[in-house]
Design a protein around this motif. Structure first.
Motif, PDB file in Angstrom:
ATOM      1  N   ILE A 134      -4.072  -3.344   8.290  1.00  0.00           N
ATOM      2  CA  ILE A 134      -4.892  -2.317   7.645  1.00  0.00           C
ATOM      3  C   ILE A 134      -4.062  -1.457   6.703  1.00  0.00           C
ATOM      4  CG2 ILE A 134      -6.093  -0.141   8.112  1.00  0.00           C
ATOM      5  CD1 ILE A 134      -7.392  -1.442  10.491  1.00  0.00           C
ATOM      6  N   HIS A 135      -2.872  -1.073   7.150  1.00  0.00           N
ATOM      7  CA  HIS A 135      -2.061  -0.193   6.319  1.00  0.00           C
ATOM      8  C   HIS A 135      -1.366  -0.938   5.187  1.00  0.00           C
ATOM      9  CE1 HIS A 135      -2.889   2.341   9.772  1.00  0.00           C
ATOM     10  NE2 HIS A 135      -2.745   3.346   8.928  1.00  0.00           N
ATOM     11  N   PHE A 136      -1.043  -2.178   5.453  1.00  0.00           N
ATOM     12  CA  PHE A 136      -0.477  -3.036   4.423  1.00  0.00           C
ATOM     13  C   PHE A 136      -1.410  -3.124   3.225  1.00  0.00           C
ATOM     14  CE2 PHE A 136       2.352  -7.059   4.457  1.00  0.00           C
ATOM     15  CZ  PHE A 136       3.403  -6.300   3.974  1.00  0.00           C
ATOM     16  N   ARG A 137      -2.697  -3.087   3.501  1.00  0.00           N
ATOM     17  CA  ARG A 137      -3.700  -3.302   2.476  1.00  0.00           C
ATOM     18  C   ARG A 137      -4.016  -2.056   1.671  1.00  0.00           C
ATOM     19  NH1 ARG A 137      -5.376  -6.383  -0.045  1.00  0.00           N
ATOM     20  NH2 ARG A 137      -7.613  -6.216   0.190  1.00  0.00           N
ATOM     21  N   ILE A 138      -3.457  -0.889   2.072  1.00  0.00           N
ATOM     22  CA  ILE A 138      -3.775   0.327   1.338  1.00  0.00           C
ATOM     23  C   ILE A 138      -2.969   0.351   0.046  1.00  0.00           C
ATOM     24  CG2 ILE A 138      -3.656   2.841   1.367  1.00  0.00           C
ATOM     25  CD1 ILE A 138      -4.025   2.647   4.409  1.00  0.00           C
ATOM     26  N   LYS A 139      -3.655   0.342  -1.048  1.00  0.00           N
ATOM     27  CA  LYS A 139      -3.029   0.380  -2.382  1.00  0.00           C
ATOM     28  C   LYS A 139      -1.894  -0.623  -2.509  1.00  0.00           C
ATOM     29  CE  LYS A 139      -4.156   5.228  -2.827  1.00  0.00           C
ATOM     30  NZ  LYS A 139      -3.806   6.372  -1.993  1.00  0.00           N
TER      31      LYS A 139
END
Ligand code: HEM
Lengths: 261, 395
Positions: A215-220
């Protein structure tokens, strides 16, 4: 009391099967809605009657437990369907709900089968249901990954598809978090501590962490779509290890979650 | 512009990992388990450190790293890698290489968690500064998790666990810690009665030469009995005529009795070639011989040891403060006495249903409310997550 079960069960079965059929064909949205609700209501009425009749919450035997599985699966599937238009979730949830009703119908264990004392808890039902939904959604996200890879090869991947995939991960991850917490609350009541790094707990945590990282990898991020889909499929492998593989790991021989023997 | 990206972030996490291994080898000790008030002070320090890092980020761009996504992922990884060891290596307390065999007491684990908390704390503070619906959801998830992990880890040193060994008719006023040290309590418990309710014992088919339960379709051949149940094995048909939950042998049959040593028994009608036999089998008992039935030269049918359905202690509690009351302690239904949470855990298993001993576990975890608040915030945050999903802007 249970002999009235057939009537309510048949109403639920028929309406839910109609709902599944209706949602498979695109135009009949209203019918799918109506029948899904009707079937769930019928089961709700039965549970209320049973509760009143037993004068205790019907949560003691496996048969009673299955009623709640059916009920909450249907509700959760319907809500997810309404909010996110994920038809497959409605079909899956209603399908599972039907399965549990059928099990009760074919195998009405009025006497409870052996359920060790620590498992006879009100947390049993929410814990299991939430995990069933989480696993279904995350499995779905892996399928989306596969479909995404295929679309990339064909050169017709849409940006919306990637967003939808991420959304499924978000919802699945939400249910996974609930599953972990319900499990912890249950463990506190049954064994005295909410977290003991039991092997199953450890693997559940790892699974959770992998999706958290995703999930965090995918942020921006400027990760290529191809890697996104690959990671999703890999994450599901970790989940499968947690689910099935754990029985074969040396670290898991004393786990309270290994029920074999 | 952010100072460092993924490579630098992972390098920092890796450097911390090496440093923690260094501490492990140089000191040769496990990480200290801190308790009140040092743990409270540490939590306050951690929170303030995060605040400080956030404030510094206003002055110098380097500090922006602490709430960046790459730092977060490096932080999560520092927490996850030791957990991976936990997941793969069977844990046992040992003197050497304890960072492999007793991961949760290692420096590697402790430093990983601390790094994780510092990052997560800073991330949280950065986002509370602006109030919006979206930030509320963010706060619930991130602060909820911070609260959970911080209080669970740092509070662990304050957890107290004792066992209490009760005997029917006797009053006990002390608990036992770690198997030997006794600790006087501010209350006493008298065990009035310990009781077990059993499931009907399973019928099993056993290979007479080896004594092993026969496998059929990869499953042990066992049956849950109830009256009227019919089943067959090879050419024999069986019907359960009677199930006695508490009985004793009388001549060549069983009769219901309640006394010490009474056991479960089954009256079974066995038919073969139009011929019907009446047979009795029974569960093992501390007093009577276990009746089994030889079906043919290679197979024995028997009743296994019953499993407990519920077990509970009826007790009288005498608190030092003066209160005296009767209550029940049952599995899954812990009770609270004078600040302790009390669990029914075990009994004298060799005596089974006739056990006159009961074992309770006493747990005191002063940080539990704080962990539960974390759970509560996380649950709320999860509903937010499920409902709102991902936004287009984050793509
Ligand atoms: C329960 C666990 C967690 C959930 C459900 C969660 C969820 C999210 C979501 C949905 C976002 C993007 C949406 C938004 O910005 O509002 C986000 C952003 C972020 N999260 Fe998490 N997260 C969790 C744990 C963590 C942890 C453990 C860390 C760090 C160690 C972390 C660090 C971050 C950072 C740095 C951002 C970017 C925020 C920004 O730059 O404004 N999160 N998280």
């Amino acid at each position: 009391m249970w002999y009235n079960f057939e009537i309510f069960a048949i109403i639920s079965l028929v309406t839910w099967i109609l709902a599944i059929g209706a949602s498979l064909s695109d135009k009949t949205g209203k019918i799918a809605n109506l029948t899904a609700i009707l079937g769930t209501l019928s089961l709700a009425v039965f549970i209320i009657l049973l509760w009143a009749n037993l004068q205790r919450p019907p949560l003691r035997t496996l048969g009673e437990t299955r009623l709640w599985y059916s009920f909450f699966l249907a509700i959760s599937g319907y809500v997810i369907f309404k909010r996110w238009k994920i038809k497959l979730m409605l079909i899956y949830s209603l399908g599972m709900a039907i399965l549990f009703l059928l099990l009760n119908y074919l195998n009405p264990d009025i006497h409870s089968k052996t359920l060790m004392p620590a498992l006879q808890s009100i947390w049993f039902v929410p814990h299991v249901i939430v995990y069933m939904i989480a696993y279904a959604l995350l499995g779905l996200s892996a399928l989306f990954g596969l479909q995404g890879l295929y679309a990339i090869r064909k050169g017709n991947l849409k940006e919306d598809f990637v967003l939808k995939t991420d959304n499924i991960v978000y919802i699945g991850f939400g249910f996974l978090t609930l599953g972990l917490i319900f499990g912890a609350l249950w463990a506190k009541e049954a064994w005295g501590h909410y977290w003991t790094w039991d092997p199953k707990e450890t693997w559940a945590f790892l699974t959770w962490a992998v999706y958290l990282i995703y999930i965090h990898f995918r942020i921006k991020s400027n990760l290529s779509h191809k890697s996104v889909f690959l990671i999703l499929m890999l994450a599901f492998v970790v989940l499968l290890i947690c689910w099935f593989g754990i029985n074969y790991l040396p670290a898991a021989q004393n786990s309270v979650h290994v029920y074999s023997s | 512009m952010l100072p460092w990206k993924y490579p630098e972030s992972f390098l920092i996490a890796f450097a911390l990992f090496l440093a923690s291994l260094g501490i492990e080898f140089i000191t040769g000790t496990t990480a200290p388990k801190i308790s009140w008030p040092a743990n409270f002070v540490s939590i306050a320090l951690l929170a303030n450190l995060s605040l400080l890092l956030y404030l510094l980020s206003k002055k110098r761009a380097v500090f922006k790293w602490f709430y960046s996504v790459p730092a977060s992922i490096a932080g999560i990884t520092s927490f996850v890698v030791p957990s991976l060891l936990l997941a793969l290596i069977p844990q046992k307390p040992s003197d050497s290489l304890f960072f492999l065999y007793d991961v949760t007491s290692s420096w590697t684990y402790t430093i990983g968690v601390v790094f994780f908390l510092i990052i997560l704390g800073t991330v949280t503070i950065k986002r509370i500064t602006k109030l919006s619906k979206r930030n509320v959801g963010f706060f619930l998830n991130h602060f909820g998790l911070w609260l959970c992990i911080a209080s669970a880890h740092l509070g662990a040193g304050d957890i107290q666990k004792l066992n209490m060994y009760l005997e029917e008719g006797k009053t006990t006023w002390y608990g036992i810690e770690n198997g030997n040290r006794t600790e006087e309590l501010n209350f006493a418990i008298k065990l009035r009665d310990f009781s077990i309710e059993e499931y009907p014992a399973k019928i099993a088919f056993v290979e007479s030469s080896t004594g092993e339960i026969i496998n059929q379709n990869n499953k042990p051949l066992m049956i849950d009995p109830h009256e009227g149940l019919q089943f067959n094995y090879k050419d024999f048909d069986f019907k359960i005529d009677k199930l006695l939950m508490s009985s004793a042998p009388v001549m060549n049959r069983f009769e219901p009795v309640l006394g010490m040593g009474a056991t479960q028994s089954l009256k079974i009608l066995k038919s073969y070639n139009e011929k019907v036999d009446t047979i009795w089998i029974s569960s093992p008992s501390i007093l009577y011989r276990q009746e089994m039935h030889q079906i043919d030269s290679s197979t024995i049918m028997l009743m296994t040891k019953p499993e407990a359905k519920r077990f509970l202690s009826e007790i009288t509690v005498y608190e030092k403060a003066g209160a005296v009351y009767d209550t029940i302690n049952e599995v899954n239904k812990p009770i609270k006495i004078a600040g302790w949470k009390i669990y029914q855990t075990s009994y004298d298993e060799t005596m089974g249903r006739w056990s006159t001993k009961s074992i309770l576990e006493l747990v005191k975890d002063p940080w539990l409310p704080s962990v539960y608040w974390g759970f509560f915030l996380l649950i709320a945050g999860t509903f937010y997550l499920i409902w709102t999903g991902k936004r287009k802007e984050d793509m």
